[in-house]
Scaffold this active site. Sequence first.
Site, mmCIF file in Angstrom:
data_model
loop_
_atom_site.group_PDB
_atom_site.id
_atom_site.type_symbol
_atom_site.label_atom_id
_atom_site.label_comp_id
_atom_site.label_asym_id
_atom_site.label_seq_id
_atom_site.Cartn_x
_atom_site.Cartn_y
_atom_site.Cartn_z
ATOM 1 N N SER A 180 0.246 4.353 1.338
ATOM 2 C CA SER A 180 -0.880 4.071 0.047
ATOM 3 C C SER A 180 -2.037 3.595 1.168
ATOM 4 O O SER A 180 -1.929 4.284 2.314
ATOM 5 C CB SER A 180 -0.727 2.680 -0.215
ATOM 6 O OG SER A 180 -0.673 1.430 0.980
ATOM 7 N N LYS A 181 -3.140 3.596 0.258
ATOM 8 C CA LYS A 181 -4.183 4.074 0.995
ATOM 9 C C LYS A 181 -5.278 3.309 -0.375
ATOM 10 O O LYS A 181 -5.283 3.389 -1.049
ATOM 11 C CB LYS A 181 -5.012 5.594 1.355
ATOM 12 C CG LYS A 181 -6.068 5.615 2.695
ATOM 13 C CD LYS A 181 -4.338 6.075 3.735
ATOM 14 C CE LYS A 181 -5.398 6.118 5.145
ATOM 15 N NZ LYS A 181 -5.154 5.762 6.047
ATOM 16 N N GLY A 182 -6.015 2.780 0.845
ATOM 17 C CA GLY A 182 -7.803 1.939 0.319
ATOM 18 C C GLY A 182 -8.967 2.829 0.512
ATOM 19 O O GLY A 182 -9.348 2.672 1.674
#
Length: 938
Positions: A479-481
Amino acid sequence: NLGISDLYFKVEPADTIAQHILALYSAKISGFVKHDEFLDVTLDRETDSNAVFIHTNIPGVGTVNGKNYERYIDEKYLDAETPYRVESYRSESTQASSFSTHLRSYFVNRCVFPVPPKQGDAFDIKAISDASFSEAMTDVTGKIYSRVIQQALGQSGPVIEVHDVQNSGEKRLVIGYKTGNARLFLSALSDLYKHYEPFSNGVTVLSLYLGPSTKPKARPFEYCISQVAKETSLLFCLPTTPFQDLFKSGKLCVQEAMYGYTNWIFAQHFLNRLGREYSMLEKILDSKNSIHTEVLTNIRKRLRTDTYTREYILDVIKLYPELIKICYAAFAAEHQVGRSPELSITQALSKDEILSIIRKTVGNAQEALIFESFVTFNSQVLKTNFYQSNKVALSFRLDPSFLPAVEYPQPLFGMFLVVGGEFRGFHLRFRDIARGGIRVVKSRNREAYSINLRSLFDENYGLANTQQRKNKDIPEGGSKGTILLDPEHQHEPRRAFEKYVDAILDIVTVCNTTPDLIVDKYGKEEILFFGPDEGTADYMDWAALHCQSRGARSWKAFTTGKSQSLGGIPHDIYGMTTRSVHQYVLGIYRKLGISEGSVTKFQTGGPDGDLGCNEILISGDKTVGIVDGSGVVHDPLGLDRDELTRLAKERKMISEFNVAKLSKDGFRVLLDDVNITLPDGTRVDSGLKFRNEFHLSPLSSADLFVPCGGRPEAVNIQNVDKMFFADGTTPRFKYIVEGANLFFTQDARLRLEKAGVILFKDASANKGGVTSSSLEVLAALSFDDATFKTHMTVQADGIVPEFYAAYVKSVQKFIENAAAMEFECLWRESERTGLPKSVLSDSLSLGIIKLNEELQNTTLWENEALRRVVLAEAFPKLLVNKIGMDTLLKRVPEAYVKAIFGSYLASRFVYKHGIEPSQFAFFEFLAPYFAAVESAKK
């Protein structure tokens, strides 16, 4: 007769009042000559400590043109560091038969606070109030404000309460929030009676007085008050947008305008800009041909940037406010709890009805496509905090199935869109249980902002996809934000991060006991794990503690990279990411029989950063060049190792490098340097340009290149030619080990490997940090709060618990072993197949991920005896010995345990047997585990 507040006559000297009387006479004469219906009054006075503004204001008509007093007061007084209080009144009068006069008055006064109370003193509102307010405050106001202030201190969003005004048909709307959390908020609440009161403990309270409408067929007063409260919470999140003029002029209500703004952002990122023709062209061209790849890359970039600009999209949306209303009504019908259709001006229509109206209303197909994205948005929103009253930013959990496969071939599991007053952002994940960092994206100027804006989602997707591939050894997917700061808010990364986190928690920790229920179309529990990334390393403690205050069960595991006092295992202190990267460097030396001391190395990412610092400390090569945020330092004879070590230990940039320790051929060029001549005669016009392009310069050539920082796609198919010497065939680097994420594009890697470069990509080399984070989370999930504090937190005295120290060493060992296993597998498979290592890395990752998912859904997981044998090996032995297997299985969520089971077996099998195992290899692999099960039975 003008109905001016008594406060005016109290604070204004007689000579000023006399001047204002003369101004009133002038206004009456002017109005008489022009035959005006309203008397045009403008009375202003400002001093160092106070100001008075009185002007004509027509009720129900927003001020679109002319001076915006509230905006002026916001910018000059309320958003400044010095606290000011404001009282605002509106009067209605017919003092002359020929004029109808309505005046708005503002009284601005600098606050005078008493000596602040000592920590631990009982709460006393008078101890934190301005002296004049304290003197005039009634008991009722004191009780209301005290409650609102104390509640506001305990939450991120605003506190909004509605009270009856005694002996009056009016309502009093009270809003409390932490000072500074909303810029230009007063001007956003246009045309309401206001009292703005800051307090010395960092809370601001706004009081607004509202009376029932006298217009015929007006909607019920109570309903209107509830709508004002909801609209106030939206204005708190987004005080200023390009859609303000539409609700000031009455064409849209606040909710419709905010919905339109959100969809403007959505359309910028998700209009299908490639289309069917691009898909056909992609099938025709050969992806292995570098010329074809470059053509496709250029077309893709051109289509994404030139087809629909953000300005064009905005202009089109604002042309059709009636379409915004129709689309919003459908959105509200799905997500607004307790919505009364009979009180709504615009009725909700079906998707097909809306699409039909759009096509009949707009002028062409391009305009239709923009509004069709509104319909797509409506259909993909699974839950949102849009109607929550205490939000600080808007968040939307979206179903990502609308993303076109030609642009995003790996399907996402979940995505969040977050829109705040200072930023916009995304959070993307490829699996239900996933982990990755949150990155703040800053822009040096507006041109850089435009570039970052266009690439934001694609960069986020690419980073999350890389994370997915590198997470092969751990139970979490990738995941990444990303948080893109608006141009005016580049100095507020922490505020943006806090709002981003809080807004996502609004819809992740859905609580059905709150007054504002969220319509949850997803219907399942979601557990997110956030980690540090560019610009957020110092915010992880706050996020974990805030998650705890929001009532989340897994708060200890919510963030990684926390300080040691909260049980974190800092990557930089223990060199977790670098331990993985360096295993690949050592592997190359081992396979080729090279002595590390004889190797020249160039690295991006300086001694102030995690990877750059630890790369310096862990290596024993001859480093010839370093690029970081401050500039470039280079010496062909090798940079002084002692000086580099000093900078790395002190975490200082190369701007602090002692240039006296450079040889006669060495140099340092900083960002702000201009018109410099290097020792070899090279002319440098701009230090910024030189820094940005130095990795492409022949001056940076070395045996080994280790990118430890830099922007994504710094080397791509368009500039990869510059990674070669003048002959066009000899690479400037023999070995490349990617520490930084996405520094090279895949087509650039393939070009370099074809030329003989030994290259290991980010998804393989840069996995030490995520592995450390995963094991940190596992410890947080395994201990209860009390034992976690005893065994996993470093206290203020600096004493490290024995278990913590041992656990950190076991994590380091795990990282090094996993990296060594993957290196050996990639080297072996590359020699066997002749395929590029960057291709094999993806095949390896995909093979492990696919097998992991299959193993979690086979009868192997159902076999409890086998499951326990595997988990006894997969769980860190320190945890098993300290807590016990039975307790671990009770505390760690089953989905997480299942992921541990699958990822451990899948990674070990593929590392041992490669990407093309024989038919019987898996049976052979499992044989020792089944033998252990039989042995346990005996």
